[in-house]
Design an enzyme around this catalytic site. Sequence first.
Site, PDB file in Angstrom:
ATOM      1  N   CYS A  60      14.940 -64.371-110.481  1.00  0.00           N
ATOM      2  CA  CYS A  60      15.818 -64.797-109.382  1.00  0.00           C
ATOM      3  C   CYS A  60      17.230 -65.066-109.892  1.00  0.00           C
ATOM      4  O   CYS A  60      18.207 -64.803-109.178  1.00  0.00           O
ATOM      5  CB  CYS A  60      15.270 -66.061-108.713  1.00  0.00           C
ATOM      6  SG  CYS A  60      13.908 -65.795-107.579  1.00  0.00           S
ATOM      7  N   CYS A 113       7.082 -60.967-104.309  1.00  0.00           N
ATOM      8  CA  CYS A 113       6.926 -62.425-104.248  1.00  0.00           C
ATOM      9  C   CYS A 113       6.706 -62.932-102.818  1.00  0.00           C
ATOM     10  O   CYS A 113       6.856 -64.121-102.543  1.00  0.00           O
ATOM     11  CB  CYS A 113       8.155 -63.099-104.851  1.00  0.00           C
ATOM     12  SG  CYS A 113       8.481 -62.582-106.543  1.00  0.00           S
ATOM     13  N   CYS A 143      14.481 -69.748-104.510  1.00  0.00           N
ATOM     14  CA  CYS A 143      14.960 -68.776-105.492  1.00  0.00           C
ATOM     15  C   CYS A 143      16.073 -69.348-106.358  1.00  0.00           C
ATOM     16  O   CYS A 143      16.344 -68.851-107.442  1.00  0.00           O
ATOM     17  CB  CYS A 143      15.446 -67.518-104.792  1.00  0.00           C
ATOM     18  SG  CYS A 143      16.818 -67.783-103.671  1.00  0.00           S
TER      19      CYS A 143
HETATM   20  S1  SF4 Z   1      11.996 -63.290-105.320  1.00  0.00           S
HETATM   21 FE1  SF4 Z   1      10.699 -62.357-106.947  1.00  0.00          FE
HETATM   22  S2  SF4 Z   1      11.415 -60.242-107.227  1.00  0.00           S
HETATM   23 FE2  SF4 Z   1      12.974 -61.361-106.032  1.00  0.00          FE
HETATM   24  S3  SF4 Z   1      14.441 -61.998-107.511  1.00  0.00           S
HETATM   25 FE3  SF4 Z   1      13.007 -63.725-107.266  1.00  0.00          FE
HETATM   26  S4  SF4 Z   1      11.341 -63.432-108.770  1.00  0.00           S
HETATM   27 FE4  SF4 Z   1      12.561 -61.507-108.645  1.00  0.00          FE
END
Ligand code: SF4
Length: 239
Positions: free
Chosen positions: A114, A197, A220
Amino acid sequence: MSALDKSIFESYAGLEGRQLLEPILRDFGGRAAVVSSFGAESAVLLHMVSEVDKATPVIFLDTGKHFWETLSYRAMLIDRLGLTGVRTISPDAADLAAQDAHGMLHQQNADQCCNIRKTLPLQKALQGFEVTISGRKRYHGAARATLDFLSIADGRLKVEPLAGFSALDISAYMKAHDLPPHPLTEIGYFSIGCEPCTSTGGSAADPRAGRWAGTAKTECGIHWTLNGEAITPESRARH
Ligand code: SF4
């Protein structure tokens, strides 16, 4: 008016929804940016924005991990609402090459995934903006349950016009304005982020339960301050 002038809280006291959005965009036109995921409930805020100023800058973080349905929905909503200020922001290619060359970092370290796919690109995209506007709601719970309509973090005014909206308010607004639903909401998704996710585990009462399901992660990081501190009334008071 400066976005960091503490008297700003009195200026907009008691306002929410479009009644809050309109004077913010009027007072900070060109210095205010909306951040949108074009997710399950994004059409509500984007519709309000389109009614006030279709050229408002709208930042969409294209993480490279979105559902194709989200990218398709984004294109359809931009066209339908006549939005002319949408900016698609991508992760830094060097960061991806160095840290996520195989695109699987989300499995090993979701926070760092993220960070390079959302937080760092957003920090760069927000340079020059004094105000950020997003569509978070208190009813989504966890860290969002105590969301303020206005706060100051990282040297910017953060505005949450929909903080007080309930699930019923959202669906009533969508219906009243004939807004199209995100296609994944029709097959059981209540909150929609990156495909790896996001699952269908949410519900009307707990829409974000399908995000990072089975892990302790709930956010996130893009709505946190730069030092990783959650935005709370206490942190706001320190800025
Ligand atoms: S939500 Fe999942 S795929 Fe998207 S940036 Fe975050 S960890 Fe990565």
